[in-house]
Design a protein around this motif. Structure first.
Motif, PDB file in Angstrom:
ATOM      1  N   GLY A  51      12.155  -3.028 -41.511  1.00 54.30           N
ATOM      2  CA  GLY A  51      11.346  -4.639 -41.424  1.00 54.30           C
ATOM      3  C   GLY A  51      10.768  -4.986 -42.624  1.00 54.30           C
ATOM      4  N   LEU A  52      10.085  -6.179 -42.735  1.00 49.50           N
ATOM      5  CA  LEU A  52       9.434  -6.487 -44.058  1.00 49.50           C
ATOM      6  C   LEU A  52       8.264  -5.911 -44.260  1.00 49.50           C
ATOM      7  CD1 LEU A  52      10.356 -10.306 -43.928  1.00 49.50           C
ATOM      8  CD2 LEU A  52      11.383  -8.590 -45.541  1.00 49.50           C
ATOM      9  N   ASP A  53       7.469  -5.709 -43.061  1.00 51.08           N
ATOM     10  CA  ASP A  53       6.235  -5.059 -43.172  1.00 51.08           C
ATOM     11  C   ASP A  53       5.945  -3.483 -42.856  1.00 51.08           C
ATOM     12  OD1 ASP A  53       6.585  -5.257 -40.665  1.00 51.08           O
ATOM     13  OD2 ASP A  53       4.481  -6.464 -40.227  1.00 51.08           O
ATOM     14  N   GLY A  54       7.122  -3.000 -42.295  1.00 55.86           N
ATOM     15  CA  GLY A  54       7.151  -1.470 -41.991  1.00 55.86           C
ATOM     16  C   GLY A  54       6.540  -1.321 -40.950  1.00 55.86           C
ATOM     17  N   SER A  55       6.521  -2.374 -39.993  1.00 52.13           N
ATOM     18  CA  SER A  55       5.807  -1.889 -38.651  1.00 52.13           C
ATOM     19  C   SER A  55       6.876  -1.533 -37.358  1.00 52.13           C
ATOM     20  CB  SER A  55       5.078  -3.327 -38.369  1.00 52.13           C
ATOM     21  OG  SER A  55       6.008  -4.231 -38.059  1.00 52.13           O
ATOM     22  N   LEU A  56       8.096  -1.922 -37.729  1.00 50.46           N
ATOM     23  CA  LEU A  56       9.206  -1.326 -36.844  1.00 50.46           C
ATOM     24  C   LEU A  56       9.496  -0.107 -37.352  1.00 50.46           C
ATOM     25  CD1 LEU A  56      10.786  -1.520 -34.427  1.00 50.46           C
ATOM     26  CD2 LEU A  56      12.618  -2.672 -36.192  1.00 50.46           C
TER      27      LEU A  56
ATOM     28  N   PRO B 278      -5.963  -0.418 -34.346  1.00 50.65           N
ATOM     29  CA  PRO B 278      -6.967   0.182 -34.836  1.00 50.65           C
ATOM     30  C   PRO B 278      -6.705   1.055 -35.880  1.00 50.65           C
ATOM     31  CG  PRO B 278      -6.640   0.927 -32.627  1.00 50.65           C
ATOM     32  CD  PRO B 278      -5.742   0.061 -32.806  1.00 50.65           C
ATOM     33  N   ASP B 279      -5.593   1.673 -35.950  1.00 52.34           N
ATOM     34  CA  ASP B 279      -5.254   2.529 -36.869  1.00 52.34           C
ATOM     35  C   ASP B 279      -3.813   2.738 -37.353  1.00 52.34           C
ATOM     36  OD1 ASP B 279      -5.238   4.685 -38.967  1.00 52.34           O
ATOM     37  OD2 ASP B 279      -5.476   6.397 -37.387  1.00 52.34           O
ATOM     38  N   PRO B 280      -3.096   1.559 -37.922  1.00 54.24           N
ATOM     39  CA  PRO B 280      -1.903   1.403 -38.028  1.00 54.24           C
ATOM     40  C   PRO B 280      -1.250   2.600 -38.993  1.00 54.24           C
ATOM     41  CG  PRO B 280      -2.862  -0.302 -39.251  1.00 54.24           C
ATOM     42  CD  PRO B 280      -4.137   0.261 -38.573  1.00 54.24           C
ATOM     43  N   GLU B 281      -2.051   3.002 -40.156  1.00 52.30           N
ATOM     44  CA  GLU B 281      -1.624   3.959 -40.915  1.00 52.30           C
ATOM     45  C   GLU B 281      -1.471   5.303 -40.296  1.00 52.30           C
ATOM     46  OE1 GLU B 281      -0.014   3.507 -43.725  1.00 52.30           O
ATOM     47  OE2 GLU B 281      -0.636   1.396 -43.230  1.00 52.30           O
ATOM     48  N   GLY B 282      -2.477   5.794 -39.240  1.00 48.51           N
ATOM     49  CA  GLY B 282      -2.263   6.849 -38.481  1.00 48.51           C
ATOM     50  C   GLY B 282      -1.168   6.719 -37.571  1.00 48.51           C
ATOM     51  N   ALA B 283      -1.187   5.798 -37.135  1.00 49.15           N
ATOM     52  CA  ALA B 283       0.392   5.675 -36.021  1.00 49.15           C
ATOM     53  C   ALA B 283       1.626   5.794 -36.708  1.00 49.15           C
ATOM     54  CB  ALA B 283       0.130   4.363 -35.349  1.00 49.15           C
ATOM     55  N   ARG B 284       1.655   5.166 -37.873  1.00 50.03           N
ATOM     56  CA  ARG B 284       2.767   5.268 -38.623  1.00 50.03           C
ATOM     57  C   ARG B 284       2.811   6.702 -39.285  1.00 50.03           C
ATOM     58  NH1 ARG B 284       1.736   1.400 -41.342  1.00 50.03           N
ATOM     59  NH2 ARG B 284       2.968  -0.160 -40.652  1.00 50.03           N
ATOM     60  N   ALA B 285       1.835   7.165 -39.819  1.00 48.76           N
ATOM     61  CA  ALA B 285       1.833   8.875 -40.495  1.00 48.76           C
ATOM     62  C   ALA B 285       2.464   9.558 -39.318  1.00 48.76           C
ATOM     63  CB  ALA B 285       0.576   8.999 -40.825  1.00 48.76           C
TER      64      ALA B 285
ATOM     65  N   GLY C 222      -7.408  -2.709 -29.032  1.00 47.75           N
ATOM     66  CA  GLY C 222      -5.966  -3.061 -29.957  1.00 47.75           C
ATOM     67  C   GLY C 222      -4.934  -1.897 -29.938  1.00 47.75           C
ATOM     68  N   ALA C 223      -5.543  -0.468 -29.653  1.00 42.36           N
ATOM     69  CA  ALA C 223      -4.320   0.517 -29.564  1.00 42.36           C
ATOM     70  C   ALA C 223      -3.318   0.074 -28.715  1.00 42.36           C
ATOM     71  CB  ALA C 223      -5.021   1.682 -29.094  1.00 42.36           C
ATOM     72  N   VAL C 224      -3.567  -0.544 -27.364  1.00 46.25           N
ATOM     73  CA  VAL C 224      -2.573  -0.873 -26.432  1.00 46.25           C
ATOM     74  C   VAL C 224      -3.187  -1.910 -25.456  1.00 46.25           C
ATOM     75  CG1 VAL C 224      -1.677  -0.178 -24.279  1.00 46.25           C
ATOM     76  CG2 VAL C 224      -1.961   1.660 -25.876  1.00 46.25           C
ATOM     77  N   ARG C 225      -2.236  -2.817 -25.362  1.00 48.08           N
ATOM     78  CA  ARG C 225      -2.538  -4.202 -24.539  1.00 48.08           C
ATOM     79  C   ARG C 225      -3.026  -3.798 -23.275  1.00 48.08           C
ATOM     80  NH1 ARG C 225      -2.313  -5.617 -29.201  1.00 48.08           N
ATOM     81  NH2 ARG C 225      -0.889  -6.818 -30.256  1.00 48.08           N
ATOM     82  N   VAL C 226      -4.318  -3.910 -22.705  1.00 45.51           N
ATOM     83  CA  VAL C 226      -4.536  -3.775 -21.366  1.00 45.51           C
ATOM     84  C   VAL C 226      -4.275  -5.159 -20.547  1.00 45.51           C
ATOM     85  CG1 VAL C 226      -6.686  -3.334 -19.895  1.00 45.51           C
ATOM     86  CG2 VAL C 226      -6.412  -2.346 -22.203  1.00 45.51           C
ATOM     87  N   GLN C 227      -3.667  -4.692 -19.494  1.00 49.11           N
ATOM     88  CA  GLN C 227      -3.204  -5.791 -18.286  1.00 49.11           C
ATOM     89  C   GLN C 227      -4.102  -5.931 -17.242  1.00 49.11           C
ATOM     90  OE1 GLN C 227      -0.110  -7.247 -19.082  1.00 49.11           O
ATOM     91  NE2 GLN C 227      -0.176  -6.158 -20.934  1.00 49.11           N
ATOM     92  N   PRO C 228      -4.072  -6.986 -16.663  1.00 52.53           N
ATOM     93  CA  PRO C 228      -4.853  -7.182 -15.382  1.00 52.53           C
ATOM     94  C   PRO C 228      -4.621  -6.135 -14.379  1.00 52.53           C
ATOM     95  CG  PRO C 228      -4.004  -9.416 -16.258  1.00 52.53           C
ATOM     96  CD  PRO C 228      -3.205  -8.229 -17.168  1.00 52.53           C
TER      97      PRO C 228
ATOM     98  N   ILE D 293       4.463  -1.228 -34.434  1.00 51.18           N
ATOM     99  CA  ILE D 293       2.864  -1.110 -34.557  1.00 51.18           C
ATOM    100  C   ILE D 293       2.426  -2.477 -34.620  1.00 51.18           C
ATOM    101  CG2 ILE D 293       0.977  -0.291 -35.844  1.00 51.18           C
ATOM    102  CD1 ILE D 293       3.041   2.076 -36.788  1.00 51.18           C
ATOM    103  N   PRO D 294       1.557  -2.857 -33.465  1.00 51.08           N
ATOM    104  CA  PRO D 294       1.088  -4.106 -33.756  1.00 51.08           C
ATOM    105  C   PRO D 294       0.298  -4.388 -34.954  1.00 51.08           C
ATOM    106  CG  PRO D 294       0.185  -3.102 -31.808  1.00 51.08           C
ATOM    107  CD  PRO D 294       0.893  -2.056 -32.591  1.00 51.08           C
ATOM    108  N   ALA D 295      -0.001  -5.738 -35.415  1.00 51.69           N
ATOM    109  CA  ALA D 295      -1.004  -5.866 -36.692  1.00 51.69           C
ATOM    110  C   ALA D 295      -2.331  -5.519 -36.349  1.00 51.69           C
ATOM    111  CB  ALA D 295      -0.715  -7.312 -36.791  1.00 51.69           C
ATOM    112  N   ASP D 296      -2.728  -5.796 -35.187  1.00 46.45           N
ATOM    113  CA  ASP D 296      -4.339  -5.420 -34.735  1.00 46.45           C
ATOM    114  C   ASP D 296      -4.620  -3.941 -34.285  1.00 46.45           C
ATOM    115  OD1 ASP D 296      -2.955  -5.588 -32.442  1.00 46.45           O
ATOM    116  OD2 ASP D 296      -4.699  -7.113 -31.579  1.00 46.45           O
TER     117      ASP D 296
END
Length: 141
Positions: free
Chosen positions: A127-132, A109-116, A28-34, A104-107
């Motif tokens: 944004g409404l949820d603070g993810s941007l 693994p450590d959204p608070e760490g990334a935000r910090a 969930g940290a990064v979307r892995v592509q084919p 920061i994507p909803a899934d």
């Protein structure tokens, strides 16, 4: 000992090297592509003594720079994320862009760490949820 910021060839592809690097990150940290898939934007890698220790990505959206940065799990908390962020800002500044932003994507693994990490480097949540999160390119102080 040297640290190098190196551009990835264009068009960028999700090659075996990127796939192996990103597979080491938590789910969930990064979307892995084919394998072999074309990737949008511009990619760079951070190497330390020839070993890839991180990646940075930037895509231009309406005059701003959407960014992603990733540091090898064994090299986190060594300041490499800040090094990548500084390089991404320099790239955005050279391109005349206004803001850096990250979602920061909803899934994540450590959204608070990334935000910090991002808010600790001058980003402000919106944004409404603070993810941007965003920060002005070339900010003072």
């Amino acid at each position: 000992m040297s640290t190098d910021w190196l551009p990835e060839p264009k068009p960028a592809r999700f090659d075996d090297a990127k796939r192996a690097f990103f597979a080491q990150l938590p789910d969930g940290a990064v979307r892995v592509q084919p394998a072999g898939e074309l990737l949008p934007g511009t990619w760079w890698r951070l190497e330390h003594d020839g070993d890839v220790v991180g990646y940075g990505w930037m895509d231009v959206t309406w005059g701003d720079a959407q960014i992603l940065l990733a540091v090898h799990p064994e090299r986190q908390r060594e300041g490499l994320g800040a090094v990548i962020l500084d390089h991404l800002e320099a790239e955005a500044h050279a391109a005349g862009l206004g803001y850096l932003f990250n979602t920061i994507p909803a899934d994540h693994p450590d959204p608070e760490g990334a935000r910090a990490f991002l808010t600790g480097h001058g980003f402000e949540a919106s944004g409404l949820d603070g993810s941007l999160l965003r920060r002005k390119v070339g900010r003072s102080g």
